[in-house]
Design an enzyme around this catalytic site. Structure first.
Site, short mmCIF file in Angstrom:
data_model
loop_
_atom_site.label_atom_id
_atom_site.label_comp_id
_atom_site.label_asym_id
_atom_site.label_seq_id
_atom_site.Cartn_x
_atom_site.Cartn_y
_atom_site.Cartn_z
N SER A 155 -14.01 -145.83 26.10
CA SER A 155 -14.71 -145.09 24.76
C SER A 155 -14.52 -145.99 23.53
O SER A 155 -13.95 -147.27 23.50
CB SER A 155 -13.17 -144.06 24.42
OG SER A 155 -13.68 -143.46 23.17
N TYR A 168 -4.54 -141.38 23.00
CA TYR A 168 -5.85 -141.62 23.63
C TYR A 168 -6.30 -143.08 23.23
O TYR A 168 -6.78 -143.90 23.90
CB TYR A 168 -6.75 -140.70 23.21
CG TYR A 168 -8.19 -140.48 23.67
CD1 TYR A 168 -8.30 -139.94 24.75
CD2 TYR A 168 -9.19 -141.00 22.93
CE1 TYR A 168 -9.75 -139.76 25.25
CE2 TYR A 168 -10.49 -141.07 23.53
CZ TYR A 168 -10.88 -140.50 24.81
OH TYR A 168 -12.04 -140.46 25.02
P1 NAD Z 1 -14.64 -133.51 30.96
O1 NAD Z 1 -13.17 -132.76 30.55
O2 NAD Z 1 -15.73 -132.88 31.14
O3 NAD Z 1 -14.03 -134.13 32.40
C1 NAD Z 1 -12.94 -134.87 32.69
C2 NAD Z 1 -12.79 -134.80 34.23
O4 NAD Z 1 -11.36 -135.44 34.49
C3 NAD Z 1 -12.61 -133.53 34.79
O5 NAD Z 1 -13.32 -133.80 36.08
C4 NAD Z 1 -11.40 -133.18 35.07
O6 NAD Z 1 -10.99 -132.36 36.22
C5 NAD Z 1 -10.63 -134.54 35.35
N1 NAD Z 1 -9.36 -134.54 35.16
C6 NAD Z 1 -8.51 -134.37 34.11
N2 NAD Z 1 -7.14 -134.28 34.33
C7 NAD Z 1 -7.08 -134.88 35.54
C8 NAD Z 1 -6.04 -135.04 36.66
N3 NAD Z 1 -4.85 -134.97 36.02
N4 NAD Z 1 -6.28 -135.16 37.72
C9 NAD Z 1 -7.52 -135.58 38.08
N5 NAD Z 1 -8.63 -135.15 37.40
C10 NAD Z 1 -8.33 -134.64 36.27
O7 NAD Z 1 -14.45 -134.90 30.18
P2 NAD Z 1 -15.54 -135.92 29.84
O8 NAD Z 1 -16.03 -135.70 28.19
O9 NAD Z 1 -16.62 -135.85 30.93
O10 NAD Z 1 -14.84 -137.52 29.86
C11 NAD Z 1 -14.96 -138.43 30.71
C12 NAD Z 1 -14.39 -139.62 30.49
O11 NAD Z 1 -15.13 -140.00 29.38
C13 NAD Z 1 -12.87 -139.44 29.92
O12 NAD Z 1 -12.10 -140.71 30.27
C14 NAD Z 1 -13.11 -139.53 28.24
O13 NAD Z 1 -12.02 -140.00 27.79
C15 NAD Z 1 -14.45 -140.47 28.23
N6 NAD Z 1 -15.08 -140.32 26.76
C16 NAD Z 1 -15.57 -139.08 26.71
C17 NAD Z 1 -16.11 -139.19 25.58
C18 NAD Z 1 -17.10 -137.77 25.06
O14 NAD Z 1 -17.48 -137.67 23.86
N7 NAD Z 1 -17.11 -136.71 25.88
C19 NAD Z 1 -16.37 -140.15 24.73
C20 NAD Z 1 -15.63 -141.12 25.04
C21 NAD Z 1 -14.98 -141.37 26.09
#
Ligand code: NAD
Length: 273
Positions: A155, A168
């Site tokens: 991130s 985080y």
């Molecule tokens: P999301 O919530 O849409 O997806 C998260 C995924 O992780 C889901 O498939 C969920 O089922 C899975 N997950 C959560 N806890 C779990 C567990 N205990 N065991 C197995 N699976 C688990 O989130 P996203 O926005 O797609 O985020 C994906 C990645 O991108 C994350 O690491 C997040 O920190 C990172 N990220 C997202 C953003 C953003 O703005 N969306 C920005 C920076 C980084």
């Protein structure tokens, strides 16, 4: 200058014969990455939480659309034994894991003084410790075959901090550290390890944060989007799942073989501040 497009078959099937495991691929960025890797010809192992019928439909969709093999593991990534089972199941079914995408992540927003210790542990477990386990379990097979691509979805919060996100920010900084160590240890075996550092991307994770931030800051949802989420993002636009997926796909290809140990921002200029 004339720029020649790559022939369709070459670009679409760049990953034929490869096996990719993407954690947290039932939603958001992980699902987008799984779709992009499958479209490029990789067999995929999906992982994440969600309703059984929706996940079965997703598997059927990927198989039908791209003609690849698709497996699903419901492993809870906060459980080391479940991660071991997931990795063993993937190797038993597909023979190997060539591309590992550590994407699963969770968030919790709270001032530091009142941050619940159980939430700290949960965020560290899913966002950082899970990647340690998948990486240590994937590396021996990658070394044997002399090829591997590890992509850690970190991130912008792996590079800079924001208030109220102690766990985080700590986990994502740690994930970038793990990325660098992995890259150094595995470089000679043609195994690369890189981190992608998104700014804000509109996914269910961000949708949930809007409510949490509204409570933490005591402001309405639209003010959270305008004044808090995108305040740091100079282009004032959310990045898209498709943009993130395209970068992950590139990192998985042979052409990205000399990129390793990098933390690549896709944040609209946020970390240029
Ligand atoms: P999301 O919530 O849409 O997806 C998260 C995924 O992780 C889901 O498939 C969920 O089922 C899975 N997950 C959560 N806890 C779990 C567990 N205990 N065991 C197995 N699976 C688990 O989130 P996203 O926005 O797609 O985020 C994906 C990645 O991108 C994350 O690491 C997040 O920190 C990172 N990220 C997202 C953003 C953003 O703005 N969306 C920005 C920076 C980084």
């Amino acid at each position: 200058m004339t720029i020649h497009a790559m022939p369709e078959t070459a670009t679409h099937k760049a990953l034929s014969g490869r096996v990719a495991l993407i954690t947290g691929s039932t939603s958001g960025i992980g699902l987008g990455v799984a779709r992009a890797l499958a479209a490029a010809g990789a067999d995929v192992v999906l992982n994440g939480l969600g309703a059984g019928d929706e996940i079965a439909a997703l598997q059927a969709d990927l198989r039908a659309e791209h003609g690849v093999k698709v497996l699903y593991s419901g492993a809870d990534l906060s459980d080391a034994a479940a991660i071991e089972d997931m990795m063993a199941m993937s190797v038993a079914a597909f023979g190997r894991v060539d591309i590992l995408v550590n994407n699963a992540g969770i968030q919790f927003v709270s001032p530091l003084e009142s941050f619940p210790p159980a939430r700290w542990h949960a965020v560290l477990a899913v966002n950082l410790t899970a990647a340690f386990h998948t990486t240590r379990l994937a590396l021996p097979g990658m070394r044997e075959r002399g090829f591997g691509r590890i992509i850690n979805v970190a991130s912008a919060h792996g590079l800079v901090a924001s208030p109220f996100k102690a766990a985080y920010v700590a986990a994502k900084h740690g994930l970038i550290g793990l990325t660098k160590v992995t890259a150094l240890e595995a470089a000679e075996a043609d195994i690369t390890c890189n981190a992608i550092c998104p700014g804000y991307v509109w996914t269910p994770l961000v949708e949930r944060q809007i409510d949490d931030q509204a409570i933490a800051h005591g402001v309405p949802r639209d003010a959270v989007v305008r004044d808090i989420l995108l305040a740091q993002q100079p282009n004032k636009r959310f990045a898209t799942v498709e943009q993130l997926s395209a970068l992950a796909l590139f990192l998985a290809t042979p052409e990205a073989g000399s990129i390793t140990g990098a933390a690549l921002p896709m944040d609209g200029g946020w970390t240029a501040h």
